[in-house]
Write an enzyme that holds these catalytic residues in place. Structure first.
Site, PDB file in Angstrom:
ATOM      1  N   ASP A 121       0.864  -1.178   0.000  1.00 29.63           N
ATOM      2  CA  ASP A 121       0.000   0.000   0.000  1.00 29.63           C
ATOM      3  C   ASP A 121       0.903   1.232   0.000  1.00 29.63           C
ATOM      4  OD1 ASP A 121      -2.373   1.643   0.417  1.00 29.63           O
ATOM      5  OD2 ASP A 121      -1.652   1.851   2.476  1.00 29.63           O
TER       6      ASP A 121
ATOM      7  N   ASP B 172      -0.159   5.189   0.773  1.00 33.00           N
ATOM      8  CA  ASP B 172      -0.378   6.199   1.812  1.00 33.00           C
ATOM      9  C   ASP B 172      -0.648   5.534   3.163  1.00 33.00           C
ATOM     10  OD1 ASP B 172      -0.372   8.715   0.127  1.00 33.00           O
ATOM     11  OD2 ASP B 172      -1.888   7.519  -0.901  1.00 33.00           O
TER      12      ASP B 172
ATOM     13  N   THR C  65      -2.906   0.098  -4.290  1.00 30.91           N
ATOM     14  CA  THR C  65      -3.234   1.382  -3.684  1.00 30.91           C
ATOM     15  C   THR C  65      -4.605   1.889  -4.096  1.00 30.91           C
ATOM     16  OG1 THR C  65      -2.518   3.709  -3.629  1.00 30.91           O
ATOM     17  CG2 THR C  65      -1.961   2.470  -5.601  1.00 30.91           C
ATOM     18  N   GLY C  66      -5.164   2.750  -3.262  1.00 27.67           N
ATOM     19  CA  GLY C  66      -6.383   3.442  -3.640  1.00 27.67           C
ATOM     20  C   GLY C  66      -6.128   4.539  -4.648  1.00 27.67           C
TER      21      GLY C  66
ATOM     22  N   LYS D 258      -8.508  -4.951  -3.479  1.00 28.42           N
ATOM     23  CA  LYS D 258      -7.064  -5.180  -3.554  1.00 28.42           C
ATOM     24  C   LYS D 258      -6.760  -6.675  -3.525  1.00 28.42           C
ATOM     25  CE  LYS D 258      -5.432  -0.820  -1.527  1.00 28.42           C
ATOM     26  NZ  LYS D 258      -4.447  -0.226  -0.608  1.00 28.42           N
TER      27      LYS D 258
ATOM     28  N   ASN E 198      -9.303  -0.721   3.496  1.00 24.87           N
ATOM     29  CA  ASN E 198      -9.267  -1.170   2.109  1.00 24.87           C
ATOM     30  C   ASN E 198      -8.116  -2.122   1.830  1.00 24.87           C
ATOM     31  OD1 ASN E 198      -7.573   1.113   2.551  1.00 24.87           O
ATOM     32  ND2 ASN E 198      -7.509   1.569   0.373  1.00 24.87           N
TER      33      ASN E 198
END
Length: 266
Positions: free
Chosen positions: A9, A11, A43-44, A193, A219
């Site tokens: 991931d 952030d 990642t988002g 994810k 997430n």
């Protein structure tokens, strides 16, 4: 090396709270890569603002962007897999946000759209500048030429909490996930994810036991539970730590470095 595919991931995990990549994390990632491990970002973020981070680290490979809704190959920006959602079904959520002056954006694999670029709030403008994204004004659904992969709502945490309580009573046609304190993402029901990581591992011929994932928020739970070894950051909520197999240091203390050294380089 036991783990051939390592999903990070961005952030709250790879980057510190100032959204900077530490030299310690950078060096550990370089050594894992030298020893044959494949580092991917899960990642988002959009591929648009996560591929440059891969390039900064000198990495080729893949980005699993938009919480897994779009898998993109770094070297040529080719979209290898996408989960397109039913955009017209977003209309009630857009009406809800407009009635309450809640900010939202609509994303394709590489592009982002907002209600009206000229009327962005100072907070939204700062956020997009911070994440190096330049949105365009939202066209009509029939004018989209690429699938919509994610709808993101951005507002104060208490307003978001209330919105989520309301939306939980509606008919569920999306995967709705809290991707940050101030963000909720809507995606195709199968987009996650974990599913993106599973699909990529299958494409590369890597078995589940050879996959390692590191994340810090809700997430990330699907990829932490899919991976042969799921590692939560120390700055994760308790529910995320509970879903993981192990916990490493915080994102401000080079927790990614510590995990890579312990589980990949020792």
């Amino acid at each position: 090396m036991k783990y051939k595919l390592i999903a990070l991931d961005v952030d709250g995990t790879l980057l510190n709270d100032d959204h900077k990549l530490s030299q310690e994390n950078r060096e550990a990632i370089a050594e894992v890569t030298r020893q044959g491990g494949l580092i991917v970002l899960c990642t988002g973020r959009s591929p648009q603002n996560s591929i440059p981070l891969m390039e900064e680290m000198g990495l080729a490979g893949y980005v699993l962007g938009h919480n897994g809704a779009a898998t993109v190959r770094v070297e040529d920006r080719e979209v290898l897999h996408i989960y397109g959602l039913d955009a017209r079904g977003l209309d009630p959520y857009i009406d809800y946000c407009r009635a309450r002056d809640i900010h939202y954006d609509v994303n394709t694999a590489f592009d982002m759209y907002v209600d009206n670029v000229a009327n962005l709030t100072q907070e939204a403008t700062y956020m997009y500048e911070h994440f190096r994204i330049t949105p365009a004004s939202l066209p009509a659904w029939e004018d989209f030429r690429e699938p919509v992969v994610k709808f993101t709502v951005f507002t104060k945490a208490d307003i978001l909490d209330e919105a989520q309580r309301e939306w939980s009573t509606w008919t569920q046609q999306y995967n709705i996930v809290r991707s940050g304190e101030f963000f909720v993402d809507f995606m195709h029901p199968e987009a996650s994810k974990g599913n993106a990581l599973m699909n990529l591992a299958s494409l590369l011929g890597i078995v589940q036991e050879e996959v390692l994932a590191i994340g810090n928020y809700y997430n990330d739970i699907s990829m932490l539970t899919y991976a042969g070894l799921g590692i939560a950051m120390d700055n994760s909520p308790l529910e995320v730590k509970a879903a993981a197999d192990a916990v490493t240091g915080s994102n401000n203390d080079h927790g990614v470095r510590d995990a890579l050294v312990k589980y990949c380089l020792s």
